[in-house]
Design a protein around this motif. Structure first.
Motif, PDB file in Angstrom:
ATOM      1  N   ALA A 193       0.820  -1.207   0.000  1.00 43.07           N
ATOM      2  CA  ALA A 193       0.000   0.000   0.000  1.00 43.07           C
ATOM      3  C   ALA A 193       0.853   1.256   0.000  1.00 43.07           C
ATOM      4  O   ALA A 193       0.452   2.300  -0.503  1.00 43.07           O
ATOM      5  N   GLU A 194       2.065   1.157   0.553  1.00 43.01           N
ATOM      6  CA  GLU A 194       2.923   2.333   0.649  1.00 43.01           C
ATOM      7  C   GLU A 194       3.341   2.869  -0.715  1.00 43.01           C
ATOM      8  O   GLU A 194       3.608   4.056  -0.889  1.00 43.01           O
ATOM      9  N   LEU A 237       2.073   3.122   5.207  1.00 39.98           N
ATOM     10  CA  LEU A 237       3.226   2.547   5.904  1.00 39.98           C
ATOM     11  C   LEU A 237       3.623   1.200   5.313  1.00 39.98           C
ATOM     12  O   LEU A 237       2.817   0.521   4.691  1.00 39.98           O
ATOM     13  N   ASP A 238       4.890   0.825   5.535  1.00 41.94           N
ATOM     14  CA  ASP A 238       5.353  -0.490   5.091  1.00 41.94           C
ATOM     15  C   ASP A 238       5.681  -1.390   6.271  1.00 41.94           C
ATOM     16  O   ASP A 238       6.405  -2.369   6.130  1.00 41.94           O
ATOM     17  N   ARG A 239       5.136  -1.068   7.428  1.00 38.73           N
ATOM     18  CA  ARG A 239       5.333  -1.910   8.608  1.00 38.73           C
ATOM     19  C   ARG A 239       4.132  -1.758   9.542  1.00 38.73           C
ATOM     20  O   ARG A 239       3.415  -0.752   9.492  1.00 38.73           O
ATOM     21  N   PRO A 240       3.886  -2.740  10.414  1.00 38.57           N
ATOM     22  CA  PRO A 240       2.735  -2.658  11.326  1.00 38.57           C
ATOM     23  C   PRO A 240       2.914  -1.559  12.375  1.00 38.57           C
ATOM     24  O   PRO A 240       4.029  -1.128  12.684  1.00 38.57           O
ATOM     25  N   GLN A 269      -6.400   8.748   7.345  1.00 44.50           N
ATOM     26  CA  GLN A 269      -7.773   8.433   7.735  1.00 44.50           C
ATOM     27  C   GLN A 269      -8.099   6.961   7.508  1.00 44.50           C
ATOM     28  O   GLN A 269      -8.823   6.343   8.298  1.00 44.50           O
ATOM     29  N   LEU A 270      -7.569   6.362   6.442  1.00 44.53           N
ATOM     30  CA  LEU A 270      -7.778   4.932   6.209  1.00 44.53           C
ATOM     31  C   LEU A 270      -7.169   4.113   7.345  1.00 44.53           C
ATOM     32  O   LEU A 270      -7.775   3.152   7.838  1.00 44.53           O
ATOM     33  N   ILE A 271      -5.976   4.479   7.774  1.00 43.72           N
ATOM     34  CA  ILE A 271      -5.318   3.753   8.866  1.00 43.72           C
ATOM     35  C   ILE A 271      -6.100   3.938  10.163  1.00 43.72           C
ATOM     36  O   ILE A 271      -6.311   2.979  10.917  1.00 43.72           O
ATOM     37  N   ALA A 291      -3.703  -5.165  13.397  1.00 43.45           N
ATOM     38  CA  ALA A 291      -2.431  -5.741  12.940  1.00 43.45           C
ATOM     39  C   ALA A 291      -2.172  -5.406  11.480  1.00 43.45           C
ATOM     40  O   ALA A 291      -1.015  -5.341  11.045  1.00 43.45           O
ATOM     41  N   TRP A 292      -3.242  -5.183  10.701  1.00 41.98           N
ATOM     42  CA  TRP A 292      -3.115  -4.915   9.271  1.00 41.98           C
ATOM     43  C   TRP A 292      -3.574  -3.511   8.910  1.00 41.98           C
ATOM     44  O   TRP A 292      -3.905  -3.241   7.752  1.00 41.98           O
ATOM     45  N   ALA A 293      -3.551  -2.612   9.888  1.00 41.06           N
ATOM     46  CA  ALA A 293      -3.957  -1.231   9.616  1.00 41.06           C
ATOM     47  C   ALA A 293      -3.024  -0.573   8.611  1.00 41.06           C
ATOM     48  O   ALA A 293      -3.455   0.238   7.782  1.00 41.06           O
ATOM     49  N   HIS A 294      -1.724  -0.920   8.667  1.00 37.93           N
ATOM     50  CA  HIS A 294      -0.775  -0.336   7.712  1.00 37.93           C
ATOM     51  C   HIS A 294      -1.045  -0.799   6.288  1.00 37.93           C
ATOM     52  O   HIS A 294      -0.616  -0.163   5.325  1.00 37.93           O
ATOM     53  N   MET A 295      -1.750  -1.926   6.144  1.00 36.30           N
ATOM     54  CA  MET A 295      -2.150  -2.449   4.829  1.00 36.30           C
ATOM     55  C   MET A 295      -3.592  -2.051   4.497  1.00 36.30           C
ATOM     56  O   MET A 295      -4.194  -2.601   3.568  1.00 36.30           O
ATOM     57  N   LEU A 296      -4.138  -1.138   5.290  1.00 35.47           N
ATOM     58  CA  LEU A 296      -5.485  -0.614   5.071  1.00 35.47           C
ATOM     59  C   LEU A 296      -6.536  -1.711   5.130  1.00 35.47           C
ATOM     60  O   LEU A 296      -7.561  -1.659   4.438  1.00 35.47           O
ATOM     61  N   GLY A 297      -6.262  -2.726   5.959  1.00 31.43           N
ATOM     62  CA  GLY A 297      -7.220  -3.801   6.199  1.00 31.43           C
ATOM     63  C   GLY A 297      -6.960  -5.070   5.431  1.00 31.43           C
ATOM     64  O   GLY A 297      -7.456  -6.135   5.814  1.00 31.43           O
ATOM     65  N   PHE A 298      -6.216  -5.006   4.337  1.00 30.15           N
ATOM     66  CA  PHE A 298      -5.970  -6.201   3.516  1.00 30.15           C
ATOM     67  C   PHE A 298      -4.921  -7.073   4.194  1.00 30.15           C
ATOM     68  O   PHE A 298      -3.818  -6.618   4.488  1.00 30.15           O
TER      69      PHE A 298
END
Length: 385
Positions: free
Chosen positions: A254-255, A261-264, A282-284, A303-310
């Protein structure tokens, strides 16, 4: 007898791969992952690495599945001269993908769609087999005796932060790549089955604050037939082009698209000093807030907020599509052993000390030394004579 003493090595450490697929975290390991993905996709398109070469004659399509709309965003439309905001955005414009009206953008649905995208893809593959069988005049049980669907896909983030999928879908005979597809298998039949299955696949989501969510693919669906290299041309989609395109996105998260971000995250407060767009922030935050709800704990949204949920794997494939990443890594390790004359893996290894984790990446001094030894940009091919 071969011996290895870490104290005799540069910086006194044994350097090993971190195996991180993200180009932003480790360019070297990401490049290895990208090349492995390329070979995995190519093997399923033209054979090799245990896959019969005649799969190149099987019916193959390249399909792109998108997410639905969660609200209008700044974009570069192809059907009109300017964005809805009235401006023509450049390719690198920071506004691309951000909402026209952030207050009305459906951040909750956007995050939950990402969280359910993997389940939606699985539902689609079930529906696809049903649709192909229906068009062939077969029952679902009889379909397995005539044909088999194989696929390989990779996830990519759009600039708005929604995941979409690029997939190679191949139709084989009943024994997979080892048998040709039936005569009734045509590009028109497969394309029509994919469109119907994509439109029909729906995953039921949670009911939050009186609102029930359900998730399906967006209306934008692109399907193109893949041709072999023998039919290369200006408008043809070739095997090499597809494999390169998919492998390119295997190392991006997503970064790369959204600027997230590229980390949790361990704490939401970590966001405060970070240079993020308001949209990514806002997505995070939405993922973090939803992650606190008891009924959504199975989605592990914090745990996957940095991946926007995915939370799915970026590249996946069906079992019979081609080789595996593990097989490719094992083959590479065997080749290295051959090059270093390590032909007797059964020999006993004596450990006279213990190993301790020293850290990830290079120290500041090592980074400076590495940068000073690297050639200046644009001079890699110049001679020093």
């Amino acid at each position: 007898m071969r011996t290895l003493v870490s104290g005799d090595m540069p910086a006194g450490h044994l350097l090993t791969r971190c195996n991180n697929r993200r180009a932003t975290r480790c360019p070297a390991c990401a490049e290895t992952y990208r090349r492995d993905t390329y070979h995995l996709i190519t093997a399923g398109l033209k054979g090799g690495k245990g896959t019969p070469e005649h799969v190149a004659s099987h019916l193959r399509v390249f399909a792109t599945f998108t997410a639905p709309s969660f609200g209008p965003v700044h974009n570069r439309p192809t059907n009109r001269p300017a964005c809805r905001c009235g401006h023509i955005h450049g390719q690198d414009d920071a506004l691309l993908g951000t909402p026209l009206d952030p207050d009305r953008y459906d951040y909750e649905a956007a995050v939950l769609w990402n969280a359910h995208a993997g389940a939606l893809w699985r539902r689609f593959t079930v529906y696809l087999r049903r649709e192909i069988a229906k068009r062939a005049g077969l029952t679902q049980r009889a379909f397995a005796e005539h044909a088999r669907v194989a696929f390989a896909k990779v996830a990519e983030y759009q600039k708005r932060g929604a995941v979409h999928f690029h997939a190679v879908i191949r139709l084989d005979g009943p024994e997979g790549g080892h048998t040709p597809p039936p005569k009734w298998a045509t590009a028109v039949l497969l394309t029509d089955a994919i469109r119907t299955a994509a439109a029909s696949a729906v995953v039921n989501g949670p009911a939050l604050d009186g609102r029930t969510h359900s998730f399906g693919f967006g209306r934008q669906l692109d399907i193109r037939t893949i041709h072999s290299a023998d039919f290369d041309g200006d408008e043809e989609l070739t095997e090499q082009a597809v494999a390169g395109y998919i492998a390119k996105y295997a190392t991006k998260g997503a970064e790369a698209a959204t600027g997230t971000l590229d980390r949790p995250l361990k704490f939401l407060a970590e966001l405060a000093p970070m240079n993020l767009t308001d949209h990514a922030r806002q997505l995070i935050r939405t993922a973090w807030a939803l992650g606190a709800r008891k009924q959504l704990e199975h989605l592990r949204l914090r745990a996957w907020a940095h991946m926007l949920g995915f939370r799915g794997h970026f590249s996946t494939k069906s079992r019979h599509y081609s080789t595996t990443l593990t097989a490719l890594r094992d083959a590479r390790a065997e080749w290295r052993r051959t090059q270093t004359n390590e032909t007797h893996p059964e020999e006993t290894t004596f450990v006279l000390d213990h190993w301790a984790y020293a850290g990830t990446g290079l120290s500041n001094a090592e980074e400076w030394l590495s940068a000073s030894l690297a050639p200046a940009p644009g001079t890699e091919g110049e001679s020093t004579a």
